[in-house]
Each structure stands twice: as C-alpha cells, then as structure tokens.
Design a protein around this motif. Sequence first.
Motif, PDB file in Angstrom:
ATOM      1  N   GLN A   1       0.816  -1.211   0.000  1.00  0.00           N
ATOM      2  CA  GLN A   1       0.000   0.000   0.000  1.00  0.00           C
ATOM      3  C   GLN A   1       0.856   1.270   0.000  1.00  0.00           C
ATOM      4  N   THR A   2       1.874   1.329   0.844  1.00  0.00           N
ATOM      5  CA  THR A   2       2.732   2.528   0.919  1.00  0.00           C
ATOM      6  C   THR A   2       3.485   2.740  -0.391  1.00  0.00           C
ATOM      7  N   LEU A   3       4.038   1.653  -0.924  1.00  0.00           N
ATOM      8  CA  LEU A   3       4.780   1.757  -2.198  1.00  0.00           C
ATOM      9  C   LEU A   3       3.854   2.205  -3.325  1.00  0.00           C
ATOM     10  N   GLY A   4       2.622   1.681  -3.327  1.00  0.00           N
ATOM     11  CA  GLY A   4       1.659   2.073  -4.353  1.00  0.00           C
ATOM     12  C   GLY A   4       1.277   3.528  -4.246  1.00  0.00           C
ATOM     13  N   ALA A   5       1.123   4.010  -2.956  1.00  0.00           N
ATOM     14  CA  ALA A   5       0.781   5.418  -2.751  1.00  0.00           C
ATOM     15  C   ALA A   5       1.879   6.332  -3.274  1.00  0.00           C
ATOM     16  N   LEU A   6       3.142   5.986  -3.003  1.00  0.00           N
ATOM     17  CA  LEU A   6       4.277   6.783  -3.515  1.00  0.00           C
ATOM     18  C   LEU A   6       4.313   6.774  -5.051  1.00  0.00           C
ATOM     19  N   GLY A   7       3.974   5.625  -5.650  1.00  0.00           N
ATOM     20  CA  GLY A   7       3.945   5.543  -7.119  1.00  0.00           C
ATOM     21  C   GLY A   7       2.894   6.448  -7.720  1.00  0.00           C
ATOM     22  N   LEU A   8       1.701   6.474  -7.048  1.00  0.00           N
ATOM     23  CA  LEU A   8       0.639   7.355  -7.529  1.00  0.00           C
ATOM     24  C   LEU A   8       1.037   8.819  -7.439  1.00  0.00           C
ATOM     25  N   LEU A   9       1.709   9.173  -6.329  1.00  0.00           N
ATOM     26  CA  LEU A   9       2.183  10.549  -6.181  1.00  0.00           C
ATOM     27  C   LEU A   9       3.178  10.914  -7.280  1.00  0.00           C
ATOM     28  N   TYR A  10       4.084   9.981  -7.584  1.00  0.00           N
ATOM     29  CA  TYR A  10       5.093  10.222  -8.627  1.00  0.00           C
ATOM     30  C   TYR A  10       4.440  10.454  -9.990  1.00  0.00           C
ATOM     31  N   LEU A  11       3.461   9.580 -10.316  1.00  0.00           N
ATOM     32  CA  LEU A  11       2.761   9.732 -11.594  1.00  0.00           C
ATOM     33  C   LEU A  11       2.012  11.058 -11.664  1.00  0.00           C
ATOM     34  N   GLY A  12       1.425  11.470 -10.492  1.00  0.00           N
ATOM     35  CA  GLY A  12       0.716  12.734 -10.464  1.00  0.00           C
ATOM     36  C   GLY A  12       1.628  13.909 -10.735  1.00  0.00           C
ATOM     37  N   VAL A  13       2.807  13.903 -10.122  1.00  0.00           N
ATOM     38  CA  VAL A  13       3.775  14.980 -10.347  1.00  0.00           C
ATOM     39  C   VAL A  13       4.213  15.033 -11.808  1.00  0.00           C
ATOM     40  N   VAL A  14       4.513  13.848 -12.378  1.00  0.00           N
ATOM     41  CA  VAL A  14       4.920  13.797 -13.792  1.00  0.00           C
ATOM     42  C   VAL A  14       3.836  14.358 -14.699  1.00  0.00           C
ATOM     43  N   LEU A  15       2.573  13.995 -14.428  1.00  0.00           N
ATOM     44  CA  LEU A  15       1.461  14.470 -15.242  1.00  0.00           C
ATOM     45  C   LEU A  15       1.333  16.001 -15.180  1.00  0.00           C
ATOM     46  N   VAL A  16       1.489  16.543 -13.968  1.00  0.00           N
ATOM     47  CA  VAL A  16       1.410  17.999 -13.821  1.00  0.00           C
ATOM     48  C   VAL A  16       2.526  18.696 -14.607  1.00  0.00           C
ATOM     49  N   VAL A  17       3.740  18.148 -14.527  1.00  0.00           N
ATOM     50  CA  VAL A  17       4.876  18.742 -15.248  1.00  0.00           C
ATOM     51  C   VAL A  17       4.643  18.706 -16.761  1.00  0.00           C
ATOM     52  N   VAL A  18       4.145  17.563 -17.268  1.00  0.00           N
ATOM     53  CA  VAL A  18       3.892  17.436 -18.705  1.00  0.00           C
ATOM     54  C   VAL A  18       2.838  18.441 -19.173  1.00  0.00           C
ATOM     55  N   ILE A  19       1.749  18.572 -18.379  1.00  0.00           N
ATOM     56  CA  ILE A  19       0.701  19.529 -18.735  1.00  0.00           C
ATOM     57  C   ILE A  19       1.249  20.950 -18.752  1.00  0.00           C
ATOM     58  N   PHE A  20       2.106  21.247 -17.789  1.00  0.00           N
ATOM     59  CA  PHE A  20       2.704  22.583 -17.722  1.00  0.00           C
ATOM     60  C   PHE A  20       3.574  22.856 -18.963  1.00  0.00           C
ATOM     61  N   ILE A  21       4.364  21.856 -19.352  1.00  0.00           N
ATOM     62  CA  ILE A  21       5.255  22.038 -20.517  1.00  0.00           C
ATOM     63  C   ILE A  21       4.452  22.250 -21.791  1.00  0.00           C
ATOM     64  N   PHE A  22       3.424  21.424 -21.994  1.00  0.00           N
ATOM     65  CA  PHE A  22       2.598  21.583 -23.202  1.00  0.00           C
ATOM     66  C   PHE A  22       1.882  22.925 -23.223  1.00  0.00           C
ATOM     67  N   GLY A  23       1.418  23.370 -22.054  1.00  0.00           N
ATOM     68  CA  GLY A  23       0.774  24.679 -21.981  1.00  0.00           C
ATOM     69  C   GLY A  23       1.736  25.797 -22.336  1.00  0.00           C
ATOM     70  N   LEU A  24       2.968  25.679 -21.840  1.00  0.00           N
ATOM     71  CA  LEU A  24       3.983  26.693 -22.140  1.00  0.00           C
ATOM     72  C   LEU A  24       4.320  26.727 -23.632  1.00  0.00           C
ATOM     73  N   LEU A  25       4.450  25.523 -24.253  1.00  0.00           N
ATOM     74  CA  LEU A  25       4.736  25.467 -25.687  1.00  0.00           C
ATOM     75  C   LEU A  25       3.596  26.066 -26.507  1.00  0.00           C
ATOM     76  N   ALA A  26       2.360  25.811 -26.087  1.00  0.00           N
ATOM     77  CA  ALA A  26       1.211  26.349 -26.813  1.00  0.00           C
ATOM     78  C   ALA A  26       1.223  27.868 -26.795  1.00  0.00           C
ATOM     79  N   VAL A  27       1.616  28.435 -25.652  1.00  0.00           N
ATOM     80  CA  VAL A  27       1.683  29.894 -25.547  1.00  0.00           C
ATOM     81  C   VAL A  27       2.791  30.456 -26.435  1.00  0.00           C
ATOM     82  N   LEU A  28       3.948  29.769 -26.404  1.00  0.00           N
ATOM     83  CA  LEU A  28       5.089  30.261 -27.191  1.00  0.00           C
ATOM     84  C   LEU A  28       4.848  30.158 -28.687  1.00  0.00           C
TER      85      LEU A  28
END
Length: 393
Positions: free
Chosen positions: A38-65
């Motif tokens: 359970q703990t390892l799975g929770a950390l994995g979910l957090l990691y995936l969430g952070v990666v998803l946020v970073v990717v969305i941020f990068i695509f948003g920045l490229l769209a603006v540029l």
Amino acid sequence: MKDLDYMAWIESFMTWFNSLVFELSRMLASAGVPEKYQTLGALGLLYLGVVLVVVIFIFGLLAVLRKPKEKKVVAPKEPTEEAAAEPEPLSLSARFKRSLAKTQSSLVGRIDSLLRGRSNIDEDLIEELEEILITADLGMQTTQRLIGTLKAGQAKGTLETPDQVRQLLMEELEKILQIESKPLDVSIAAPFVIMVVGVNGVGKTTTVGKLANQLARDGKKVILGAGDTFRAAAAEQLEIWGERAGVEVIRHAEGADPGAVAFDAARAAVARKADVLILDTAGRLHTKVNLMEELKKIRRVIDREIPGAPHESMLVLDATTGQNALTQAKLFNEVVQLDGIALTKLDGTAKGGIVVAIAAELDVPVRFVGIGEGIDDLRPFDPAMFISALFES
C-alpha cells in the motif's frame, strides 16, 4: 530566526506529505491492495501525479510560445505596369538560341573574332579558321570540306571579304545538315516501331519518355517496352515516364531476357492496336560484342512479330562527349543500321558542332535535340533554325 522558519516549513510539508500518503494507502486498501504494497503504491501514484502535472505545464507553455503573433494588415500597393505584366514565354527559336549559347561562343564567336578587322583573305586566316573548326568538334572530314570550299572560292576570286567567308560557312553547314531523308513519320505503319539504342548515361530512357509524351499529346496510342533489363531500376524509371505521359509500359523483372520483353511488347502493341511502340534497350553488357549481339537478337524478334520492324532505329547520343559521340554512332550504325539520331544535352555543352560531324560522316539525320531538362525540351531538329541560332549576332 530564518533557520527556524525554514525547519518549521519542512516539518509542515512532511506532515502534509505523510497525511497524503496515508490517505492514498487507505484508498488502495479499500481497493484490495495487500498491506505490504500500500505505501509503495501510494508513492507511485504521487510520482505519476507529479509527472502528469509537469507534462501539462510544458505543453501549456509550448502552446503559448507557438501562438502566432497578430500581423498588421497592410493595404496592397497598386501594381506597377512592369509588375503587372507577366514575362512572355520564350519562342522556340529563342530557346534554341539560348541552348546553343556555349556552342555559339566556342565556334561562331571565335570565327567572328578571327574575321574582325581583317580586310582580305589570306593563307594565315584560312589556317587559323581550320584550327577553330577542328577544335569545335566539327570533325576532320567536315573541316576539310569547308576549307576546300573556301579555298575554291578564294581561287575563283568570289571570296574576298570576311563577310563573304562567314556567309559561305553558314550556307555550307546548312547544306551538310540538310540530309535527303524523309522526316520521321509514324503513320506509315501500325504499329510503328522505334527501337532506341545507345550507351548508358546518355539520357536514353529519358528520351524515350519525352518522345512518348510528345506522341501521346499528338493523339497517338503509345506503348513502351522496358528492354533495358540489365541496368538497375531502368524499368522503374521508364514506368515513371509512362505514368507522366499516360502510356502503358511492358516490363519484366530485372535481369530478364531483353528479347522476351521485345516479344511481349510487340504482341501487346499488335493486340491493343497501338499506333507506336517505343522499345528501350540496354546500353551496356559485359562486352561490346555481347551488347551488339543482343541488339541484333532484339531486331530479329521484333521483325518476326511485326514484319518490317523496327521502322526506326534511333541512336541517343550525349552532345557533351564531342568526338566520342561520333565514334559511338559509327559503332552502332555498323550493327543496327541507324535511321536517326537524338542528341541530348545540347544546352549544356560547347561541342554542339558534333551535330554537323555526325550528319557529314554518317549521312544519318539528327531527328531530335535536347535543349533543356523539361518534358517538352526534346525538340525536332531544324537545320535552318540551328544555323540561324549559331550565327545570329
């Protein structure tokens, strides 16, 4: 004081992080995940969430540029008369003259330089003129004929000025090119068979394609035979030309018997009631003897299927090769009895005088000349236009 604030912030973040991991672990437990994962799975979910946020941020920045900037609309200026007028296409004579520019400079340009400022015709002038004619690829036989005519005029007293020399050269060169031979008439037989020969690299397949395009545009039903089965991708190249011209191509696999291709092409031309069959042939085998024997075999096959064929044995020569082209013409003429010649790349050489040498020494007419790379730049040869383009100032 700042260190205490920093430590308090870290302590608050860790408390929030642990609470988040705890809540995610409870969610995973309710979903049936074993306790040890359970703990390892929770950390994995957090990691995936952070990666998803970073990717969305990068695509948003490229769209603006990448968002295009608004352009100011500028009212178009009124076109001037010069800009509005489209350039008129060059006439055939002008294109012919342009294609002969290098030959004109090499031959007539040097003749004019020699004659300029001369008041009388002497032996020195004739000797220098003879050297110019030889080095301009007119060939020894043609040069001797021209020089003999000049000397005869000089002896009779009818050749006294440089202008008369220039005029006499024009007339004699045109006489040589005006071979008593009927123009190519594909309507005298059905199907009319043109067997195209020549060494590799002279533009043989391209010439076949351009000729097919001309005949097809004239309303003729044309079939092409891909008889060059030894050169890699030769049949594919011919098929591309066939598509451009809208004509059918008969071909076999690479390395197949050229005689078999000729047989099938002849049968197809008769069965489909074609007006013209143009057969491309190999330009190189292991030896010259092999090549010439192969060409003889193809002639026999065609004649057996279409009596009297080929009706035109056309040799393709590269004008840039100069006297070597004349040597090739003599060799092929001995084997296949040439009816006509297509001279390619006339626009890219100063050796256009080879046209005269071929006509004088072989008594074989030049049917077509290549004056450019376009599909319409294979033109019927006109001796009068050729001489006019050469000598026109």
